[in-house]
Design a protein around this motif. Structure first.
Motif: not given
Length: 422
Positions: A34-50
């Motif tokens: 759950l932590f890994a999935a949440g971190a991925a979602l936050v990073w992918a949808n952040s300004p640093w998603g690229s």
């Protein structure tokens, strides 16, 4: 199944203690997932998603061996092979020494797993045919799997005291789901089949089987043989995780050279604590494009089909199959259990995270728009199924706590709860 038989009976103490140990480890893995999935979602949808996408798509590996893969593909094809090796061990153990060795006890989880596969697949197909998008039907298998680690994480978060019999059923159901899922992956998601590499895989795979059957467990012998088998199966076009299950099946469970428990003890923490969370990190990071993009994604037939399959189809399939089996065999629920408990477990079965994400990538391809919609369906559907399961099970927590107290009471202090003693 006899007329006076009971569904969800407690079973023996050795089996109950083994299941408890497995579930404890999977619960920790579920939290990490759950932590890994949440971190991925936050990073992918952040300004640093690229940067997240760049890391996921970065390729590494020898091109000459057809193993120059993206990091995300290494996580799906490589790390998940460890997960499926543990699945193979668990499957063999269940069929040889666990509940599935007894046809009467095996009938319920097998039937429930089949029902829990057919109904969500039918719902997904129905949704996409109704929407006039038959090109999406390749994703019919996305909502068929149960993620035991995610389900146990939900139980841990809501602090339920699910009785041993229901926990055992949930684990056995998930194991059967994994078996059905790997058969589906091999049969329906093989784009091409190269018989040469597949035939060559028999050599290291056979040597691996001979070694473990003779009690040889040295890692420096087995790891190269397993890696060679994996690489050749990958080159054959069959998804490489199938190699993990097949190798797991070769490990002896009983007898003089039984080493399945040894491998499971060593590899389950790696699977639950590293392989699955890392895969989740690279598979769950879908870019939704803000609230507007999420709203558009939630309306897509693939997303709706996956969500409906997980939230409604999976529980309906598991519950109805269990109910009909009880009626046809005149079996009754075990003491203190209610059909509401079965509904709660059936809703937990609708949490289809790891294998569902994998099948979504196989069905629609990595990085595709439709693949992203499938991921949104898996993420949202699993969360909804988990929330509904929590509501149902929490409503029965007082009864479950009383059962838990009886199942753990040990008046004579011999280490075996009194309910398991004659």
């Amino acid at each position: 199944m006899a007329a006076d038989s009971r569904l969800f009976s407690r079973g023996s103490w050795p089996e109950a203690s083994r299941v408890s140990e497995v579930l404890r480890r999977e619960t920790v893995g579920g939290m990490l997932l759950l932590f890994a999935a949440g971190a991925a979602l936050v990073w992918a949808n952040s300004p640093w998603g690229s940067a997240y996408r760049a890391v996921s798509e970065f390729t590494v590996g020898p091109e000459s061996l057809h193993l120059r893969l993206s990091v995300a593909s290494w996580a799906a094809d490589g790390l998940l092979a460890i997960f499926f090796f543990v699945v193979g061990l668990e499957l063999k153990r269940e069929f040889v020494a666990g509940d599935l060795r007894d046809p009467a006890r095996a009938a319920l989880p097998i039937a429930a797993a089949i029902g829990g596969m057919i109904v969500p697949a039918a719902i997904f197909i129905g949704v996409n045919l109704t929407a006039g998008e038959p090109e999406n039907l390749g994703g019919w298998a996305v909502p068929i799997a149960t993620d035991i680690a995610f389900a146990l994480a939900v139980l841990a978060v809501v602090s339920t005291h699910l009785p041993t019999a229901l926990r055992t059923f949930l684990l056995t159901l998930a194991v059967m789901d994994d078996l059905l899922a790997i058969v589906v992956i091999a049969a329906f998601y093989t784009d091409h089949l190269a018989l040469g590499p597949l035939a060559l895989a028999l050599a290291p795979g056979g040597l691996f089987a001979v070694a473990v059957q003779r009690g040889l467990t040295r890692w420096w012998v087995l790891l190269p043989l397993g890696a060679a088998t994996w690489a050749l199966v990958h080159a054959s076009g069959i998804h490489a995780t199938v190699a993990g299950v097949v190798l797991g099946f070769t490990v002896p469970v009983i007898g003089r050279h039984a080493c399945a428990e040894h491998f499971e003890h060593r590899l389950r923490p790696v699977s639950a604590g590293v392989a699955v969370p890392v895969f989740a990190f690279f598979a769950a990071g879908v870019t939704v494009g803000g609230l507007a993009g999420l709203a558009d994604g939630l309306r897509h037939p693939v997303t709706v089909g996956v969500m409906a399959g997980l939230v409604f189809g999976k529980p309906i399939g598991v519950f109805i199959t269990t109910f009909l089996l009880a009626k046809f065999t005149k079996a009754t629920l075990d003491d203190d259990l209610a059909w509401r408990d079965v509904l709660g477990v059936a809703l937990l079965a609708g949490i289809g995270f790891t294998v569902s994400l994998l099948i979504g990538e196989l069905a629609f391809g990595y990085g595709t728009v439709t693949g992203a919609d499938a991921k949104i369906g898996v993420l949202v559907g699993s969360l909804m199924a988990g929330a509904l399961a929590a509501v149902v099970l929490v409503s029965r927590n007082a009864a479950h706590r009383r059962i838990h107290d009886r199942e753990t009471a040990d008046a004579d202090g011999d280490g075996v709860p009194d309910v398991y003693e004659p």
